[in-house]
Design a protein around this motif. Structure first.
Motif, PDB file in Angstrom:
ATOM      1  N   THR A 171     -21.792  84.383 -22.725  1.00 47.17           N
ATOM      2  CA  THR A 171     -22.963  84.243 -21.872  1.00 47.17           C
ATOM      3  C   THR A 171     -22.626  84.665 -20.449  1.00 47.17           C
ATOM      4  OG1 THR A 171     -24.625  82.674 -21.038  1.00 47.17           O
ATOM      5  CG2 THR A 171     -22.433  81.806 -21.450  1.00 47.17           C
ATOM      6  N   LEU A 172     -23.622  85.209 -19.745  1.00 52.89           N
ATOM      7  CA  LEU A 172     -23.477  85.686 -18.371  1.00 52.89           C
ATOM      8  C   LEU A 172     -24.670  85.219 -17.540  1.00 52.89           C
ATOM      9  CD1 LEU A 172     -22.610  89.439 -19.164  1.00 52.89           C
ATOM     10  CD2 LEU A 172     -20.954  87.642 -18.665  1.00 52.89           C
ATOM     11  N   ALA A 173     -24.468  85.073 -16.224  1.00 54.38           N
ATOM     12  CA  ALA A 173     -25.579  84.689 -15.352  1.00 54.38           C
ATOM     13  C   ALA A 173     -25.272  85.085 -13.920  1.00 54.38           C
ATOM     14  CB  ALA A 173     -25.853  83.193 -15.433  1.00 54.38           C
ATOM     15  N   PHE A 174     -26.305  85.584 -13.213  1.00 55.78           N
ATOM     16  CA  PHE A 174     -26.216  85.834 -11.783  1.00 55.78           C
ATOM     17  C   PHE A 174     -26.717  84.615 -11.028  1.00 55.78           C
ATOM     18  CE2 PHE A 174     -26.103  90.459 -12.706  1.00 55.78           C
ATOM     19  CZ  PHE A 174     -25.115  90.841 -11.806  1.00 55.78           C
ATOM     20  N   SER A 175     -26.210  84.436  -9.807  1.00 58.04           N
ATOM     21  CA  SER A 175     -26.769  83.422  -8.920  1.00 58.04           C
ATOM     22  C   SER A 175     -28.143  83.883  -8.459  1.00 58.04           C
ATOM     23  CB  SER A 175     -25.844  83.195  -7.720  1.00 58.04           C
ATOM     24  OG  SER A 175     -25.649  84.413  -7.003  1.00 58.04           O
ATOM     25  N   ALA A 176     -28.930  82.982  -7.899  1.00 59.68           N
ATOM     26  CA  ALA A 176     -30.305  83.295  -7.510  1.00 59.68           C
ATOM     27  C   ALA A 176     -30.371  84.451  -6.525  1.00 59.68           C
ATOM     28  CB  ALA A 176     -30.977  82.065  -6.930  1.00 59.68           C
ATOM     29  N   ASP A 177     -29.400  84.537  -5.609  1.00 57.11           N
ATOM     30  CA  ASP A 177     -29.398  85.614  -4.629  1.00 57.11           C
ATOM     31  C   ASP A 177     -28.666  86.856  -5.117  1.00 57.11           C
ATOM     32  OD1 ASP A 177     -26.750  84.836  -4.525  1.00 57.11           O
ATOM     33  OD2 ASP A 177     -26.914  83.875  -2.564  1.00 57.11           O
ATOM     34  N   GLY A 178     -28.045  86.790  -6.291  1.00 59.77           N
ATOM     35  CA  GLY A 178     -27.371  87.955  -6.859  1.00 59.77           C
ATOM     36  C   GLY A 178     -25.995  88.239  -6.320  1.00 59.77           C
ATOM     37  N   THR A 179     -25.464  87.359  -5.462  1.00 59.54           N
ATOM     38  CA  THR A 179     -24.153  87.629  -4.875  1.00 59.54           C
ATOM     39  C   THR A 179     -23.006  87.241  -5.796  1.00 59.54           C
ATOM     40  OG1 THR A 179     -24.162  85.463  -3.791  1.00 59.54           O
ATOM     41  CG2 THR A 179     -25.042  87.330  -2.544  1.00 59.54           C
ATOM     42  N   LYS A 180     -23.238  86.290  -6.674  1.00 61.85           N
ATOM     43  CA  LYS A 180     -22.179  85.807  -7.566  1.00 61.85           C
ATOM     44  C   LYS A 180     -22.583  86.033  -9.024  1.00 61.85           C
ATOM     45  CE  LYS A 180     -22.190  81.714  -5.586  1.00 61.85           C
ATOM     46  NZ  LYS A 180     -22.797  81.951  -4.285  1.00 61.85           N
ATOM     47  N   LEU A 181     -21.576  86.217  -9.861  1.00 63.65           N
ATOM     48  CA  LEU A 181     -21.768  86.374 -11.300  1.00 63.65           C
ATOM     49  C   LEU A 181     -20.887  85.369 -12.014  1.00 63.65           C
ATOM     50  CD1 LEU A 181     -22.771  88.050 -13.834  1.00 63.65           C
ATOM     51  CD2 LEU A 181     -20.690  89.409 -13.555  1.00 63.65           C
ATOM     52  N   ALA A 182     -21.454  84.671 -12.997  1.00 64.48           N
ATOM     53  CA  ALA A 182     -20.681  83.738 -13.815  1.00 64.48           C
ATOM     54  C   ALA A 182     -20.573  84.291 -15.225  1.00 64.48           C
ATOM     55  CB  ALA A 182     -21.344  82.369 -13.845  1.00 64.48           C
TER      56      ALA A 182
END
Length: 758
Positions: A171-182
């Motif tokens: 699974t992958l996800a960006f932070s709301a502002d798009g600066t970080k990726l998990a």
């Protein structure tokens, strides 16, 4: 140890680990809020794809150069969150080693598919779309796989993120502002990694859990918080600045008195509370890492799902606890509708395996309180609910693209389909008498859902192609047999012998036999032969193997022999393919020709002799069953349409007898020292006739190969059929006594190969 005990033990281990981490860490301070990335600020470096192609394994072909994908059929219902809009009416999803772009902009024509091949060539695990930039991140599979950041729509690689997983990404996800990726990796490491993706660096990483993680998500309201969930757990994380640097601190959710559950979905409230799903169909509201309450429906006096009725005194007769659950079956989707002007919550939307979409009042859930000394449950009813379709089990729901003109939802059905539902949600602010905010009133309108796509539910277990036409046939764990035109790129028709059960609990093949109790073979007496020819009433079952009959068996090339998990073999004839609306009753469908019942469990192998005079089946019951065309020629099929009867009809096979391979502690006749024995659980896995038709090769689960001598029963052998059959049958039980030569093969090791070459 039971599955429940394993989950409990795993949670205890994680709790102990968490306590150790908490003691070691200094008091955290809040991290600074990130600024949203603008497109012109992103540094783009384009990488040539060829530079990432690794060395080939032994005997591996260079797939990047030799082949190109013609078309993909179906959709993987097992994957979570495997479909997303990247533009209005343009979808992305993963199929094997490809990211598929599905263009549905022209409503008058079939969707157009285009494909982006994985860079490493080992398969794709997950993908995510950047919230503001035209970028797509794809997580690959393999040994030390990478995350590749593609620029859309050129599909050029602009960023490469390395060392985030050992075998793949779940699974992958960006932070709301798009600066970080998990990202979260699959087994065996299960690592949670926070990326500074723009600079291609790892910011933080740690062990997420000891079992599968289904979902990771950043908080929309706090840039330093994120949540993971999966098998038997939910975990609440914080990126905290300590005296020793930035750390990831995770608190395991404590289920307490509530039954431990897998968590498929969750959503965070603006104040930090979390609403999560359960396998049972209940909803859990978390405050911190503790459950505040379990959400259930009100116990109203109405007919319940299991047949309970209200009596004259309005008392529930035969009440069922399941009628109080928000969903009848696992909850698989949760989302929060927010007021864009105030960012306040309006309503929660949940979806489950019962095929229902339910809307719940946000304010009531957020402010509800219970007396934990008396109950763990808070009861309320949804403000609105919709049934997507009969027999639908919701796997994933996505909303229309933000720039889309029409407002709709796409529902992925775990039972094999994608539905489109026009959906409109209108809300107004409610005011109490004092003029204060009393929440929102919600009005939901929806049209009748439309099924856009239909495909196999779960794994496709078998496939074969027509010997004289551009058709293919597939069978799956859902019990359906489907005919495809791979030139026209479409499914023609299907016939289903299964039901929409939970696919994880269905018998999907050979390995399931080990988990079942020992089954007595239906072929152990003369009753087996009678059972092999009697009329069988179709029961829910999975397709375990199939084979398109060769021309010398079915001269018109239209017959398919299909083996099922209940031991039945069905012979199906492909009807004439015509345009829709034809009046021909035999067109565009499978027509059943013959039904056989040679086994008591999964049918795992089918084989025809080179002449077509013999037909053999193998099953997990340890038997090989032989059938013979008693006329040694093509016979007329009584169930075949009149237009197809005659010399081109499929051969009709009669049962001859069976040979049992599973014999407890019976010494292998080919072993000189008696070290090789036929084990109790030995069963065949595949069959192949020798070119002259006088021997049958059988591969077995224990790795050995048996060569069955058919000289006494095969047409063209040394003895006539009628005479030989009487001599080889044992006590009129129809159990054949045939010579078997067993062979054991060992793959040469690298050292032995090198020494032999020298």
């Amino acid at each position: 140890m039971s599955e429940q005990e394993e989950k409990t033990m795993e949670t205890k281990e994680e709790n102990s680990l968490e306590e150790q981490e908490t003691k070691m860490e200094a008091a955290p301070t809040e991290i600074e809020e990130s600024k949203e990335i603008k497109p012109e600020e992103v540094k783009v470096q384009k990488y040539p794809r060829a530079s990432f192609i690794g060395s080939l394994c032994d005997d591996e072909l260079p797939h990047h150069e030799l082949t190109s994908l013609h078309h993909t059929f179906g959709f993987s219902t097992e994957r979570r969150d495997n479909i997303q809009y990247i533009e209005p009416n343009i979808l992305l999803y993963i199929a094997g080693n490809y990211l598929v772009k599905l263009d549905m902009q022209n409503k008058d024509k079939p969707p157009i598919r285009s494909y982006v091949m994985g860079v490493d060539g080992r398969g794709l695990g997950a993908f995510v779309i950047h919230p503001t930039l035209p970028l797509v991140v794809v997580g690959e599979k393999g040994c030390d796989p990478n995350l590749y950041v593609f620029e859309y729509p050129s599909w050029e690689v602009v960023k490469v993120l390395k060392k985030g997983a050992e075998r793949g990404y779940s699974t992958l996800a960006f932070s709301a502002d798009g600066t970080k990726l998990a990202s979260v990796s699959t087994s065996p490491d299960f690592i949670l990694t926070i990326w500074d993706w723009e600079n291609e660096k790892i910011t933080l990483h740690t062990k997420a859990f000891g079992q599968d993680i289904y979902k990771v998500s950043f908080s929309l309201d706090d840039p330093g918080k994120l949540i993971t969930s999966g098998t038997g757990h939910i975990r609440f994380w914080r990126m905290a600045a300590t005296f020793t640097g930035l750390k990831l601190q995770g608190n395991i959710g404590k289920f307490g008195k509530i039954e431990l559950s897998d968590v498929d979905a969750f959503i965070e409230l603006p104040d930090g509370k979390v609403l999560s799903s359960t396998e049972s169909g209940a909803l859990l509201l978390w405050e911190g890492n503790f459950i505040k309450y379990r959400l259930m429906r009100k116990n109203k006096n109405h007919e319940n799902e299991n047949g309970g009725h209200s009596n004259e005194n309005n008392e529930i007769m035969n009440p069922s606890k399941s009628t109080l659950l928000p969903h009848q079956g696992g909850v698989t989707h949760i989302m929060l509708i927010r007021d864009e002007k105030t960012n306040k919550g309006v309503a929660f939307v949940t979806g489950g395996k019962d095929g229902k979409l339910c809307w719940w009042d946000f304010k009531e859930i957020d402010e509800a309180e219970i007396d934990l000394d008396k109950t763990t449950d808070y009861e309320m009813d949804p403000v609105h609910e919709v049934v997507v379709g009969n027999g639908v089990a919701i796997r994933t729901i996505i909303r229309a693209h933000s720039k889309s003109v029409d407002k709709h939802a796409l529902v992925v059905d775990a039972h094999g389909g994608i539905w489109k539902m026009d959906l409109s949600e209108m809300f107004t602010v409610k005011k109490n008498r004092g003029g204060g905010d009393a929440g929102y009133s919600l009005e939901v309108t929806s049209d009748v859902p439309q099924k856009l796509f239909d495909f196999h539910a779960g794994a496709i277990t078998s496939l074969d192609t027509c010997p004289n036409d551009h058709f293919a046939v597939t069978g799956g764990v859902d019990g359906s047999v489907r005919c495809w035109d791979y030139i026209a790129k479409k499914e023609l028709f299907k016939l289903s012998y299964g039901e929409n059960h939970d696919l994880k609990n269905k018998n999907t093949g050979q390995g399931q036999n080990e988990k079942q109790k020992k089954r007595k073979s239906a072929s152990s007496s003369s009753a087996a032969v009678a059972a092999a020819t009697k009329k069988i009433v179709p029961e829910p079952s999975s397709v375990t193997t199939l084979k398109w009959a060769p021309i010398n068996v079915a001269p018109d090339g239209r017959s398919v022999f299909v083996g099922f998990s209940d031991g039945v073999v069905r012979v199906l004839w492909r009807g004439t393919v015509t345009e829709a609306g034809t009046s021909d009753k035999n067109s565009n469908k499978w027509i059943r020709e013959q039904v056989l019942k040679p086994h008591s469990g999964d049918v795992v192998g089918l084989a025809f002799s080179p002449s077509g005079n013999m037909f053999a089946t193998a099953g997990v019951d340890g038997n090989v069953f032989f059938f013979i065309d008693n006329k040694y020629s093509a016979s007329v099929g009584s169930s075949r349409p009149a237009s197809a009867q005659g010399p081109k009809a499929t051969r009709k096979y009669d049962p001859l007898g069976f040979l049992t391979l599973a014999k407890k502690d019976k010494e292998d006749a080919s072993s000189h020292d008696g070290s090789h024995t036929i084990q109790e659980n030995t069963y065949p896995t595949s069959l192949c006739f020798r070119q002259d038709g006088l021997a049958l090769l059988v591969t077995c689960k224990d790795g050995r190969i048996g060569e069955i001598n058919l000289n006494n029963i095969a047409p063209g052998g040394t003895m006539e059929k009628k005479t030989s059959t009487n001599k080889i049958l044992k006590d009129e039980s129809f159990e054949l006594q045939l010579p078997i030569a067993w062979h054991c093969f060992k793959r040469p090791t690298s050292s032995s190969s090198s020494s032999s070459s020298s």
